[in-house]
Design an enzyme around this catalytic site. Structure first.
Site, PDB file in Angstrom:
ATOM      1  N   GLY A 214     -11.247  -0.845   1.734  1.00  0.00           N
ATOM      2  CA  GLY A 214     -10.501  -0.504   0.532  1.00  0.00           C
ATOM      3  C   GLY A 214     -10.947   0.823  -0.049  1.00  0.00           C
ATOM      4  O   GLY A 214     -10.981   1.842   0.634  1.00  0.00           O
TER       5      GLY A 214
ATOM      6  N   LYS B  25     -12.983  -3.982  11.316  1.00  0.00           N
ATOM      7  CA  LYS B  25     -13.715  -2.982  10.533  1.00  0.00           C
ATOM      8  C   LYS B  25     -15.082  -2.704  11.143  1.00  0.00           C
ATOM      9  O   LYS B  25     -15.532  -1.548  11.196  1.00  0.00           O
ATOM     10  CB  LYS B  25     -13.837  -3.468   9.089  1.00  0.00           C
ATOM     11  CG  LYS B  25     -12.496  -3.646   8.411  1.00  0.00           C
ATOM     12  CD  LYS B  25     -12.600  -4.403   7.094  1.00  0.00           C
ATOM     13  CE  LYS B  25     -11.223  -4.669   6.509  1.00  0.00           C
ATOM     14  NZ  LYS B  25     -11.272  -5.480   5.277  1.00  0.00           N
TER      15      LYS B  25
ATOM     16  N   VAL C 231       0.832  -1.211   0.000  1.00  0.00           N
ATOM     17  CA  VAL C 231       0.000   0.000   0.000  1.00  0.00           C
ATOM     18  C   VAL C 231       0.862   1.254   0.000  1.00  0.00           C
ATOM     19  O   VAL C 231       0.573   2.226  -0.717  1.00  0.00           O
ATOM     20  CB  VAL C 231      -0.966  -0.001   1.200  1.00  0.00           C
ATOM     21  CG1 VAL C 231      -1.788   1.286   1.221  1.00  0.00           C
ATOM     22  CG2 VAL C 231      -1.892  -1.209   1.134  1.00  0.00           C
TER      23      VAL C 231
END
Length: 438
Positions: free
Chosen positions: A134, A205, A14
């Site tokens: 994402g 999450k 990333v």
């Protein structure tokens, strides 16, 4: 306006993607922001492995402290991962009055309350759009776009690894282990896939999103978590016969004094929008009192999709710096004084439908004994399927139930497991179907 200086900590997949976007889309970003985003440093212990991009002289360094202590750095991008050094460096950045952007859901879910408090005290931003899906703008949607709504519930497919595995089992009949190996070969799953396949990545999450949605403190500890390693092609096929598919879901429901927050495989109707989210994609439906149901869909991981979300946070902070309006939007959606401790309902108290698969010896009266135990616990059977005898002499018996309480189902299964005619542990999968009879 002078350029805004960026320092990246961590140049893995990333981090490389973020650096690539900042460099390749520099002109585009400048035209949209009104000033340049200058990538001053990228710090990583490994400065020898090729990253596929060429940095200017002095940009790629091994010393993170140069990023944290440089007075010209405005925004630190933490992409190290983990919960140790990443936490230490994030706190140092806040104390040095630097804004921080991250994709580190494990750190936020575990220590987010303390980190947000420190960021707020130092009047800097802590942004984490990339942590929860994402490139899906789910954090911004809850925190800003749906700000006029009471969020009633949300349900998400938030782990691409599990979704890829379940798609392979469903579409091709692959056993779990074979589907996992293919996911690893394609880079969707880590060499150690535990956090993904056992549901913990989705739980991270969910903890963050529930806090944003309901004005509650981040609470990872009390989320019920189950993975997908016990799901078989047989369960997938039975699900299809009942008009369902199986997905690993992160589910939250706002009940006022309490909140449901759970991660587990669930059967959902084939006409549900989430039923058509396949392979490594992510999606989430959010139900608001004014908006109705909103659905977001996109790549939940990967170099460039995640980098896209990181860049969106960098740009938001850059715009705030330019306009001089720091902390315009509360980090956790609500001002600190309005964030409450809201209890997560114990999973034993949830009510939903159930799929129950038993391995029974082919003897008379087995089904009646099982049905009797379920009835004694207040569980009403909706349908029963029985298949041919397996090689070990057992017969698969599959039932679906009307809405029942989890504790009652578990107590009934514990009683059923004592029957000599049921030699194997039973399998249950919850059914999330709003049309299920009450």
């Amino acid at each position: 306006m002078k350029d805004i200086n960026i320092g990246i900590l961590g140049c893995g997949i990333v981090g490389t993607g973020v650096a690539k976007l900042l460099m390749e889309n520099h002109a585009l970003l400048k035209s949209r922001i009104g000033t340049g985003l200058n990538l001053k440093y990228v710090a990583d212990l490994d400065t020898h492995t090729p990253r596929g991009i060429t940095f200017k002289e002095g940009v790629f360094i091994s010393d993170a402290s140069r990023v944290l202590n440089d007075p010209d750095i405005d925004i630190v991008v933490e992409l190290i991962g983990g919960k140790t050094i990443a936490q230490t460096l994030t706190l140092q950045a806040f104390e040095n009055k630097k804004h921080v952007v991250t994709a580190n859901k494990a750190l936020i879910a575990s220590h987010g309350n303390e980190l947000v408090k420190t960021a707020t005290a130092n009047q800097v931003e802590y942004a984490f759009e990339a942590s929860c899906g994402g490139c899906m703008p789910v954090v911004k949607s809850i925190r800003e776009s749906l700000v006029g709504n009471y969020i009633q519930s949300f349900t998400g497919i938030l782990n691409g690894t599990c979704n890829y595995i379940l798609t392979k089992i469903s579409k091709e009949g692959c056993p779990f282990e074979e589907a996992l190996k293919e996911a690893q070969a394609k880079g969707y799953a880590e060499a150690d896939p535990f956090l993904d396949v056992e549901g913990h990545d989705s739980a991270h999450k969910l903890a963050i999103l529930a806090a944003l949605a309901y004005g509650m403190k981040i609470n990872l500890t009390d989320i019920h978590v189950e993975g997908i390693s016990h799901i078989t092609p047989m369960d997938i096929e039975f699900a299809k016969e009942f008009g369902y598919c199986i997905k690993l879901l992160a589910i939250s429901k706002n009940e006022g004094d309490t909140v449901e927050a759970r991660v587990h495989p669930a059967m959902i109707p084939l006409d549900s929008p989430l039923a058509h989210v396949d392979k490594a994609m992510n999606a989430i439906t959010i139900d608001g009192d004014a908006s109705g149901q909103t659905m977001l869909y996109g790549a939940g991981a990967g170099m460039m999709p995640t980098a896209s979300a990181v860049i969106s946070d960098i740009v938001d902070i850059a715009r705030d710096i330019i306009s001089g309006c720091g902390q315009r939007v509360p980090i956790l959606s609500y001002p600190a004084d309005n964030i409450k401790r809201i209890a997560i309902k114990p999973v034993s108290e949830i009510k939903t439908g159930y799929y129950i698969r038993l391995a029974a010896l082919d003897q008379p009266g087995v089904l009646s004994r099982v049905s009797g135990i379920l009835a004694d616990h207040g569980i009403s059977i909706k349908s029963v399927h029985q298949k041919g005898r397996r090689s070990n002499g057992t017969v698969p018996i599959v039932m679906t139930t009307h809405i029942a309480r989890e504790k009652d189902v578990q107590d009934a299964l514990a009683k059923i497991s004592t029957l000599d005619s049921i030699p194997e542990n039973s399998i249950i999968i919850r059914i999330e179907d709003k049309h299920n009879d009450q």
